[in-house]
Design a protein around this motif. Structure first.
Motif, short mmCIF file in Angstrom:
data_model
loop_
_atom_site.label_atom_id
_atom_site.label_comp_id
_atom_site.label_asym_id
_atom_site.label_seq_id
_atom_site.Cartn_x
_atom_site.Cartn_y
_atom_site.Cartn_z
N ARG A 188 0.80 -1.22 0.00
CA ARG A 188 0.00 0.00 0.00
C ARG A 188 0.84 1.27 0.00
O ARG A 188 0.58 2.19 0.78
N THR A 189 1.87 1.36 -0.81
CA THR A 189 2.51 2.65 -0.97
C THR A 189 1.68 3.48 -1.94
O THR A 189 1.91 4.65 -2.12
N ARG A 190 0.75 2.84 -2.62
CA ARG A 190 -0.30 3.57 -3.32
C ARG A 190 -1.47 2.60 -3.47
O ARG A 190 -1.31 1.39 -3.29
N TRP A 250 -6.55 -8.92 4.01
CA TRP A 250 -5.68 -8.00 4.74
C TRP A 250 -5.01 -8.78 5.85
O TRP A 250 -5.69 -9.37 6.71
N ASP A 266 -3.12 -8.82 9.20
CA ASP A 266 -2.85 -7.96 10.34
C ASP A 266 -1.60 -8.43 11.07
O ASP A 266 -1.11 -9.52 10.82
N ASP A 306 3.60 4.96 19.72
CA ASP A 306 3.41 5.88 18.61
C ASP A 306 4.72 5.95 17.81
O ASP A 306 5.56 6.80 18.07
N LEU A 307 4.89 5.03 16.88
CA LEU A 307 6.15 4.96 16.15
C LEU A 307 5.92 5.22 14.66
O LEU A 307 4.81 5.06 14.16
N PHE A 308 6.98 5.60 13.97
CA PHE A 308 6.86 5.84 12.53
C PHE A 308 6.67 4.52 11.79
O PHE A 308 5.85 4.40 10.90
N LYS A 309 7.46 3.52 12.16
CA LYS A 309 7.31 2.21 11.53
C LYS A 309 7.23 1.16 12.62
O LYS A 309 8.19 0.95 13.35
N TYR A 337 14.07 3.13 12.00
CA TYR A 337 14.19 4.58 11.84
C TYR A 337 14.86 5.16 13.07
O TYR A 337 14.51 4.81 14.20
N ASP A 359 14.61 8.02 14.48
CA ASP A 359 13.70 8.69 15.41
C ASP A 359 13.07 7.69 16.37
O ASP A 359 12.96 7.93 17.57
N LYS A 386 13.65 7.21 20.43
CA LYS A 386 12.51 7.34 21.32
C LYS A 386 12.42 6.16 22.30
O LYS A 386 12.09 6.33 23.47
#
Lengths: 404, 309
Positions: B183-185, B199, B201, B238-241, B278, B280, B284
């Motif tokens: 789903r990058t698009r 899907w 999960d 709450d992470l970016f990846k 990542y 960040d 964290k």
């Protein structure tokens, strides 16, 4: 007719699937007749056994986007708990539907409720079900939203003129090379396939044909601020976004105030008024506060990987006045600028001559943008074309002197 | 003769578990239907939840050939479907000329025949060999552009390829098709309509534990329950990846390589790179946040043990 044959042999099951499909379709998941036939075949293949298996079987056929899951889930449980109950519900005209879900799903339930309500009508005259759309479910909030919008500063005539001008606006985004080829006389590479085919037509020698790399616009992402401080401009920008969305493919549009809303699908309506009405209905933070940092964070975490592929350009339209203190903003801007080919910021405040980036939010954002532009009138939007049409080396602003 | 395709959902589950793939019943149901109805299976989900793996396991368990097409931007017909063998064609033309044959029309049907065709993955997937039709994996479809997606429509609905110079090549038996997307698009509805959708999960703690046990049989029990609980907690952050199952397995492997038997703060900090990709996110979690999570994990795991023991 093969369909009736199937229904005859499978009796009520096929019929129920048919009604279920109608319910799901009414709720907004596109399910064509082909899918229904598939579903009947699938159930025959599977045999009627466990409820759970049946659920996933229907799921696999009727759902094809992740965001349809919750809707499907509700529809399934309402319908298959007891189809008889559906009939009762339809006769009682929906107020009895009771689904224990979180608040955020309420809207979907309302959609579903509309669908169940209308499928009663549809049962008597099947042609009518084309008319079932989920627009109707938003009526309550839309009124309120429309009252809240205050972009009436422009006179009607001015607004109309602006609209016309914007509708004509084209954005010549620079092109970037793709990895595909097209045949060309000036090309630098030999197109072997074309050469060989040509050689068999002519005589003697093999005449070389050439190809060159195709070029294409990169995708464009627009993030538009619709908070209170921007309200005088937001209608203009929505027209602008609508104009360019319909001009080319691969445009994604989001608006944000206190939260982020994807409006890409709404803007696809050809008719600008229909499109903007539909946007107005889906957005409920018009003219409120701004939480740029939080909205960018949501964008980065939820959307950036999905819409910033293939070297997209990002356009942020905002005055940079953040209600939250801007601690997180710099970090989020940094992340955004790393995921995009070019980051362009349009700021209507820039029209004031003595504008200085004193606001914390602006200071935090400025180091990460490649272009910083004014955008308060038609001219500045036109000038944007020129910015987008050239490929520039990335360049970062450290102070306001750089802007001039 | 190859292994027959499963007849029930239970068979499908046990087939997958032969390949050490621990699947949800929902996934097994969809897969079973895809096999039975001869439809492509379209899998979406976050990176690292085992989408690609399912095709590999399926090919291995059914003893079929795996044909893999890795998608990328600009993927075109000549690298995905077929290409003409130009050098051979040219030699053929020269030979014909040397032999004095000058009938151009004959020559063109000659040179543009299957003999001179180089088959690329999609065309290969239409060929049935002695093991039966292959498993075709179209990996990360979202990376290609829309034109290629449109090209796939013919192959996926009719299992055939049209080559202008020859005509249509149709599969004798349809291959088993697995399509994955990160789903990058969004993929176009026309293509999704032809497939069964699922899907995938992130797994539940219980299932993730089964996966770790199946993939890394030698791992200490205490370590595996701790690390799974830790990853499960990390997915609430709450992470970016967020880490996928693949990351869990990498991490578990890393920890066993370091002879860790129980999680501690240092071990986590040193190996966090296997889990989070990542800077960040790492910044964290590393240090106090990791220690806090670990504390929660330890009490949770010991509670569980107290309950079971």
């Amino acid at each position: 007719m093969p369909a009736t044959a199937v229904i005859d042999t499978e009796g009520r099951m096929a019929e129920n699937i048919l009604y279920f499909a109608r319910l799901v379709r009414g709720a907004g998941i596109p399910v064509g007749p082909g899918k229904v036939l598939d579903a009947i075949t699938a159930v025959k293949t599977l045999g009627v056994g466990q409820r759970q298996d049946f659920y996933w079987c229907m799921f696999a056929l009727f759902v094809n986007r992740e965001d349809q899951r919750a809707l499907f889930d509700q529809a399934f449980h309402i319908f298959w708990r007891n189809p008889r109950m559906m009939e009762r519900m339809m006769s009682a005209m929906l107020p009895t539907i009771k689904v224990d879900r979180e608040e955020e799903l309420e809207e979907m339930t309302r959609r579903l409720a509309d669908a169940t309500g209308s499928s009663n009508l549809a049962a008597s005259s099947p042609q009518d079900d084309e008319e079932i759309e989920f627009d109707a479910s938003f009526t309550y909030s839309s009124k309120e939203v429309l009252q809240d919008m205050d972009f009436e500063d422009m006179s009607v005539e001015e607004l109309n003129q602006a609209k016309l001008a914007i509708a004509r606006l084209r954005l010549p985004i620079m092109k970037v090379p793709t990895r595909r080829f097209q045949s060309s006389l000036q090309g630098s590479q030999v197109d072997m396939r074309a050469s060989l085919r040509a050689s068999l037509r002519s005589s003697d020698s093999i005449e070389l044909k050439f190809k060159k790399v195709q070029q294409r616009h990169p995708p464009l992402l627009i993030l538009c601020d619709i908070s209170g401080s921007m309200s005088r401009y937001s209608r203009m920008f929505l027209h602008f976004m609508h104009g360019i969305t319909n001009d080319r493919d691969r445009i994604q549009a989001f608006v944000f105030g206190t939260r982020l809303t994807n409006i890409t699908r709404h803007l696809r309506h050809r008719d600008v008024d229909v499109a903007l009405d539909s946007v107005a209905e889906s957005v409920d933070d018009w003219s409120g506060g701004t939480r740029i940092g939080a909205c960018l964070k949501e964008f980065n975490n939820r959307w950036s990987r999905r819409v910033l592929g293939q070297g997209a350009i990002t356009l942020i339209i905002s005055d940079g006045l953040d209600r939250d203190n801007a601690d997180d903003l710099a970090q989020q801007m940094d992340r955004l600028s790393k995921s995009t080919r070019r980051l362009i910021w349009l700021n209507p405040l820039l029209r004031y001559e003595k504008f200085e980036p004193k606001a914390k939010g602006i200071k935090a954002m400025l180091p990460y943008v490649d272009d910083f532009r004014s955008s308060h009138n038609l001219n500045s939007l036109m000038a944007l074309s020129e910015v987008l049409s050239r490929e520039q080396p990335r360049h970062r602003y450290s102070s306001l002197q750089d802007i001039a | 003769m190859s292994t027959a395709i499963p007849e029930t959902i239970e068979d499908t589950l046990s087939l997958l578990s032969q390949g050490n793939y621990v699947a949800d019943r929902s996934l097994a149901t969809t897969l079973f239907l895809a096999l039975k109805m001869e439809r492509p299976l379209f899998l979406e989900g976050e990176a690292g939840v085992g989408k690609t793996e399912i095709a590999k396991v399926l090919a291995q368990a059914l003893d079929r050939r795996l044909v893999r097409l890795q998608c990328y931007e600009g993927l075109d017909v000549s690298s995905a479907v077929y290409e003409w063998n130009y050098s051979r064609q040219m030699i053929e033309i020269r030979l014909a000329e040397a032999a004095g044959e000058i009938d151009r029309k004959d020559l063109s049907t000659d040179v543009f025949s299957e003999e001179f065709l180089i088959e690329r993955p999609l065309l290969q997937a239409l060929r049935t060999d002695e093991k039966g039709p292959p498993v075709l994996l179209i990996d990360e479809l979202d990376r290609t552009d829309e034109p290629f997606e449109a090209y796939l429509l013919e192959i996926l609905s009719d299992y055939q390829v049209s080559i202008p110079e020859i005509g249509t090549i149709k599969a004798e038996q349809p291959p088993i098709v697995i399509i994955t997307s990160n789903r990058t698009r969004e993929i176009h509805d026309a293509l999704k309509r032809r497939c069964l959708y699922h899907w995938i999960d992130y797994p539940t703690a219980e299932r993730e534990l089964q996966i770790v046990a199946a993939r890394l049989p030698g791992i200490a029990k205490q370590l595996s329950s701790q690390l799974v609980a830790f990853v499960q907690r990390l997915r609430q952050e709450d992470l970016f990846k967020l880490p996928g199952v693949a990351e869990t397995l990498d991490w578990a492997d890393a920890l066993t390589q370091l002879d860790t038997v129980a999680l501690d703060g240092d071990a986590i900090d040193n190996t966090l790179g296997a889990l989070l990709k990542y800077q960040d996110d790492i910044a964290k979690i590393r240090g106090s946040e990791a220690a806090k999570l670990l504390e929660q994990v330890k009490s949770e795991v010991s509670n569980l043990e107290a309950m079971s023991g």
